[in-house]
Design an enzyme around this catalytic site. Structure first.
Site, mmCIF file in Angstrom:
data_model
loop_
_atom_site.group_PDB
_atom_site.id
_atom_site.type_symbol
_atom_site.label_atom_id
_atom_site.label_comp_id
_atom_site.label_asym_id
_atom_site.label_seq_id
_atom_site.Cartn_x
_atom_site.Cartn_y
_atom_site.Cartn_z
ATOM 1 N N MET A 94 0.843 -1.201 0.000
ATOM 2 C CA MET A 94 0.000 0.000 0.000
ATOM 3 C C MET A 94 0.871 1.240 0.000
ATOM 4 O O MET A 94 1.814 1.358 0.778
ATOM 5 C CB MET A 94 -0.914 -0.047 1.238
ATOM 6 C CG MET A 94 -1.797 1.162 1.400
ATOM 7 S SD MET A 94 -2.992 1.315 0.049
ATOM 8 C CE MET A 94 -3.218 3.092 0.023
ATOM 9 N N GLU A 95 0.483 2.200 -0.865
ATOM 10 C CA GLU A 95 1.328 3.357 -1.181
ATOM 11 C C GLU A 95 1.150 4.545 -0.253
ATOM 12 O O GLU A 95 1.360 5.683 -0.675
ATOM 13 C CB GLU A 95 1.035 3.801 -2.619
ATOM 14 C CG GLU A 95 -0.356 4.437 -2.839
ATOM 15 C CD GLU A 95 -1.432 3.480 -3.337
ATOM 16 O OE1 GLU A 95 -1.285 2.267 -3.126
ATOM 17 O OE2 GLU A 95 -2.418 3.964 -3.928
ATOM 18 N N ASN A 96 0.782 4.363 1.030
ATOM 19 C CA ASN A 96 0.605 5.495 1.947
ATOM 20 C C ASN A 96 1.742 6.502 1.790
ATOM 21 O O ASN A 96 2.908 6.129 1.697
ATOM 22 C CB ASN A 96 0.596 4.994 3.389
ATOM 23 C CG ASN A 96 -0.212 3.739 3.546
ATOM 24 O OD1 ASN A 96 -1.398 3.733 3.319
ATOM 25 N ND2 ASN A 96 0.456 2.638 3.892
ATOM 26 N N GLU B 124 -4.552 3.161 -10.652
ATOM 27 C CA GLU B 124 -4.013 1.799 -10.719
ATOM 28 C C GLU B 124 -3.616 1.406 -12.141
ATOM 29 O O GLU B 124 -2.542 0.845 -12.348
ATOM 30 C CB GLU B 124 -4.997 0.795 -10.124
ATOM 31 C CG GLU B 124 -5.213 0.968 -8.618
ATOM 32 C CD GLU B 124 -3.936 0.892 -7.798
ATOM 33 O OE1 GLU B 124 -2.900 0.422 -8.320
ATOM 34 O OE2 GLU B 124 -3.953 1.331 -6.630
ATOM 35 N N HIS C 80 6.069 -0.105 -8.112
ATOM 36 C CA HIS C 80 4.650 0.267 -8.246
ATOM 37 C C HIS C 80 4.234 1.211 -7.116
ATOM 38 O O HIS C 80 3.669 2.284 -7.375
ATOM 39 C CB HIS C 80 3.798 -1.010 -8.231
ATOM 40 C CG HIS C 80 2.325 -0.762 -8.298
ATOM 41 N ND1 HIS C 80 1.611 -0.836 -9.470
ATOM 42 C CD2 HIS C 80 1.424 -0.442 -7.339
ATOM 43 C CE1 HIS C 80 0.342 -0.564 -9.232
ATOM 44 N NE2 HIS C 80 0.196 -0.332 -7.937
ATOM 45 N N GLU C 81 4.507 0.817 -5.887
ATOM 46 C CA GLU C 81 4.078 1.650 -4.754
ATOM 47 C C GLU C 81 4.817 2.987 -4.770
ATOM 48 O O GLU C 81 4.231 4.023 -4.474
ATOM 49 C CB GLU C 81 4.299 0.933 -3.418
ATOM 50 C CG GLU C 81 3.631 -0.435 -3.310
ATOM 51 C CD GLU C 81 2.163 -0.447 -3.667
ATOM 52 O OE1 GLU C 81 1.488 0.589 -3.515
ATOM 53 O OE2 GLU C 81 1.672 -1.501 -4.129
#
Ligand SMILES: [Zn+2]
Length: 906
Positions: free
Chosen positions: A311-313, A368, A345-346
């Site tokens: 997850m890209e927080n 996405e 990606h993140e």
């Protein structure tokens, strides 16, 4: 976010030479009330009827308040964490009530500008807090709230929860409402300040992290400041006994960024590869897109219990530990490549997702699809571009084409949903990326870069839509994308048929397109389809280099005059469009393309088509086709070709792919007959080329210490493809020797898979378990490999045996997925005629659903292909869907899925 789906596929692909469809498993989590709190039903009211009422894109309206700043204080305690929130707000619409989301929260106090609200000022429900307009002052005001939550009781892995004694969060898509009362929607963006306190002196947590830059810290507290406005789904908090693996990066403007990968003490030795991947990704995004990192620090945390891949927080990415930790002994070549891709990606989301986010969850593909496209470009640049393209097409067909052809088909931008967590799909991600690839083909490299530059400058700091995205391409290139937009709004995989004729030196192509009906969309208009083609002369020379045909109508004709002889067509080069292409090329022409084409994708595709068609004929009683066997022999012996490419060519289509091909051709696939045909083809290939296979197996041995680089990984892939075929002849002799000698997980696992297929694995399975018992990630592989490679008739019973082991820690999402994914990836085993596979699978969906509905819903997609099969299997699967639907208290997530699955037309 990223998913974990590929892991199962790759474990199996290692030896079997197939990419089965496996499981889909990307997305966020699902609300459940913490123990002792009001039941968290659904944001729509009581299930089941109202809970299934969808949210619709057409109903979007902007939030009537502007949120200027957010200040949060967390007083962490496992059973009773206090969250103090201060929101600075100003109304944009006079007279509006302030509606805040909140689920499973115990409200202690709420105040406006310091004055506590009374019961008459607000309405508190199970889904949120509404402060009446009359209680709000004119002009800017500050809302403060204090709530209590229970992270220890949170099994959904959404919001704030505890994994192995460590606090962590997952807020995409709608997890933040489980933390505090808040406008939990992506178009409300604000800068955050966060203070984390750990008042429990008996349980000190040395590492306290949140988004942004560190402001200060002391014993039992830390403060963080994130200056970049962000939506709540990008919020993150981590607190635990963690060790940092440090690094640093100097950006293109010369700023120094501190990098850290936080892991459990003892795991530091498995972080080096991920750290290197992060630095490569940061440099690549500067070089390729001109995007620079924008904080002083970038942290990654590895978590064992996590529902998705990562997850890209903002500034604090949280990863499933399996996509961070890697060593040669424990991770396969595919794991290393996936880790590199997911880290990238993140990281790339920092611009495509965080700085520019989505206006609403219908626009999920905006972040996405684009970020998957960017990570695919990155991996292609880091490794082999043709091999990456073929891999991506295999994944697309195995997961997205299957989804697009079944009851769960939906557009890249859906227009309604019940539970957004059910739309983190292959269509949104992988097809979303394909759509961007097509856009780039249509506007060219320069047009694409100009459009992206405009996108970043025009929408930085905003929550955007697909309309905004297409508009930057129109403005930057002058191209009208009205018709192209259908790729976002229409579900289904287009069928393109090409008929060719040749006369007096002119080739004529009659090209037609149509898209089958999908749920809710019976009629489809023609799309813009960029179809790349080349022409080869009969001597193998290219007479027409790659040329882009733009299909825009249902039927079109293209002519190519001035040819000296009838050419051979090379169609859909580079897989320029995600379509099912029909062209009546003879096996000899396909073998010719496979041998002579200049486009590596099309070469591979020609071989794949030969294999697929040959296998379908074998299912219906034919013998293996000599054309195909000869062509594969030439590829095997051609040392001028990249070993990774040769390995891909040697991998036979999986049983799932053959089933789909038969179904497309109007036949009812028989899983046992498919399994048998695939085995016979592998044996025939092995017999014909035994000497070359054995020679290549030896020649491709990589000397020296293991490295995960593309070169040696490609050699190992070819070597293991040879092993999988030799295994058909030698009763596991090569595999046994390799299993004993292997010094890396890639070869060890592939050898184990071969031994399982030959029924020779009793000792190896036990040895592997004894060696890796203490390693969670490797034990996941142990569960998957046994089921994926088991003899079909023994598979459901084996699944039962494995599920009864104490090591089957099913509340851990990775372990659960390992077992369920292994079973569903074994096509003939899962679809065993008795229905035992279906029953076991449904039993375990029902078991996990009350604790973690998101995982149950995602894995239910194993049933999405039921309309393909015979009446008896259809009846058995529908009975399981019905049994699940009738389960009292079924989650909203799983209810939506079984409803969609079961209402498909047979
Ligand atoms: Zn993502």
């Amino acid at each position: 976010m990223q998913h974990c789906a590929a892991e199962i596929q790759r474990v199996i692909a290692t030896a079997k030479g197939a990419i089965p469809s496996g499981v889909a498993s990307r997305s966020a989590v699902e609300p459940r009330a913490a123990a002792g709190y009001p039941a968290a039903t659904s944001i729509f009211g009581e299930p089941p009827v109202q809970a299934q009422r969808p949210i619709r894109l057409v109903d979007y309206s902007p939030y009537p308040f502007t949120l200027k700043a957010v200040d949060l204080t967390f007083r962490l305690a496992a059973g009773a964490t206090r969250v103090l929130a201060r929101l600075d707000l100003v109304a944009r619409v006079p007279g509006a009530s302030l509606v805040l989301d909140g689920v499973g929260l115990r409200l202690i106090v709420a105040a406006i500008n310091g004055d506590a609200l009374t019961g008459a000022d607000y309405l508190l429900t199970e889904t949120g807090l509404t402060i009446h307009a009359a209680a709000l002052p004119e002009g800017p005001f500050t809302l403060t709230t204090e709530v209590e939550i229970n992270p220890a009781a949170n099994t959904t892995m959404q919001g704030l929860y505890i994994s192995n004694g460590m606090y962590c969060t997952q807020c995409e898509a709608e997890g933040f409402r489980h933390i505090t009362f808040y406008p939990d929607r992506p178009d409300v963006m604000a800068p955050f300040r966060v203070r984390v306190e750990t008042p429990d002196a008996a349980n000190p947590l040395p590492v306290l992290l949140s988004n942004g830059n560190p402001l200060g810290q002391g014993p039992g507290w830390a403060e963080w400041d994130d200056p970049w406005p962000k939506p709540a789904y990008l919020f993150a908090l981590v607190a635990g006994d963690l060790t940092a693996y440090p690094g640093s990066f100097t950006t293109m403007s010369g700023r120094n960024v501190a990098l850290n990968i936080y892991v459990r003490p003892g795991d530091e030795g498995r972080c080096a590869f991920a750290m290197g991947a992060l630095k490569r990704a940061m440099a690549w995004d500067e070089r390729t897109y001109g995007r620079e990192y924008d904080l002083d620090i970038f942290n990654i945390v590895a978590v064992d219990d996590f529902n998705m891949g990562a997850m890209e927080n903002k500034g604090l990415n949280i990863f499933n530990s399996k996509w961070v930790l890697a060593s040669p002994e424990t991770a396969t070549d595919n794991d290393f490549e996936r880790i590199e891709g997911i880290i990238a990606h993140e990281y790339f989301h920092n611009w495509t997702g965080n700085r520019i986010t989505c206006r609403d969850w219908f626009q999920l593909c905006l972040k996405e699809g684009l970020t998957v496209y960017r990570d695919q470009q990155f991996t292609a640049d880091m490794r082999s571009a043709p091999v990456k393209r073929i891999d991506d097409v295999l994944t697309l067909r195995a997961r997205q084409f299957r989804e697009d052809q079944g009851p769960l088909a939906h557009p890249v931008r859906p227009d309604h949903y019940v539970e957004i967590n059910n739309f983190y799909t292959a269509t949104v991600y992988e097809k979303g990326a394909e759509v961007i690839g097509m856009l780039k083909s249509l506007v060219g490299e320069g047009g694409y870069r100009a459009a992206l530059d405009l996108y970043f400058s025009r929408h930085d700091g905003e929550a955007a839509t697909i309309e905004d995205w297409l508009k930057v391409f129109e403005d930057a290139t002058g191209r009208d994308l009205t018709q192209f937009k259908r790729w976002y709004t229409d579900a289904g995989t287009p069928r393109v048929t090409v008929k060719d004729s040749y006369e007096n030196g002119t080739l004529t192509l009659n090209v037609s397109q149509s898209t089958p009906p999908t749920p809710g969309q019976p009629e489809k208009a023609p799309r813009v389809i960029p179809l790349a083609l080349g022409l080869l002369s009969p001597n193998g020379d290219e007479v027409l280099p790659t040329t882009l045909l733009e299909l825009t109508e249902a039927h079109q004709t293209f002519t190519f005059p001035g040819l000296a002889a009838r050419p051979i067509l090379s169609l859909n080069r580079g897989f320029s469009a995600p379509v099912v292409l029909t062209h009546s090329a003879s096996p000899a022409e396909q073998a010719f393309v496979m041998a002579h084409d200049t486009d590596p994708f099309t070469r591979w595709e020609a071989g794949r088509t030969l294999a697929r068609n040959g296998l379908c004929a074998m299912v219906n009683g034919a013998d293996a086709a000599p054309d195909h066997i000869d062509a594969l022999g030439r590829i095997l012996r051609d040392n001028s070709l990249d070993p990774a490419f040769r390995a891909l060519c040697l991998r036979l289509p999986g049983e799932e792919e053959i089933a789909q091909t038969l179904y497309d051709a109007g036949q009812t696939p028989d899983p046992d007959a498919i399994h048998d045909a695939r085995g016979r083809l592998a044996t025939a290939l092995a017999r014909t080329h035994e000497t070359d296979l054995a020679g290549t197996y030896t020649a491709m041995r990589v000397p020296g210490p293991y490295t995960p680089d593309a070169g040696p990984a490609g050699q190992r892939a070819l070597r293991l493809a040879c092993l999988g075929l030799l295994n058909r002849l030698d009763g596991g002799a090569h595999a046994k020797a390799l299993f004993a000698q292997a010094d890396n997980m890639t070869e060890s696992l592939a050898a184990l898979a071969c031994l399982i297929e030959e029924g020779q694995a009793d000792d190896a399975t036990a040895t592997f378990k004894t060696r890796w018992q203490a390693d969670r990630l490797v034990m996941d592989k142990w569960f998957t490999v046994q089921l994926a490679h088991a003899t079909p008739d023994q598979t459901p019973a084996l699944a039962k045996t494995l599920a009864a082991l104490p090591e089957f820690e099913w509340k851990n999402p990775n372990r659960y997925r390992a077992l369920m994914g292994g079973l569903s990836a074994n096509h003939a085993g899962f679809h065993q005629a008795s229905g035992a596979g279906y029953r076991f699978y449904a039993d375990w969906l029902l078991r996990v659903d009350p604790l973690n509905p998101q995982i149950a819903a995602r894995l239910s997609t194993a049933f999405e292909t039921w309309p393909r099969y015979d009446a008896a299997r259809q009846t058995l699967i529908r009975a399981e869907l019905g049994r699940m639907a009738a389960q009292p208290g079924l989650s909203r997530d799983l209810t939506e899925m079984v409803t969609r699955l079961a209402t498909a037309k047979a």
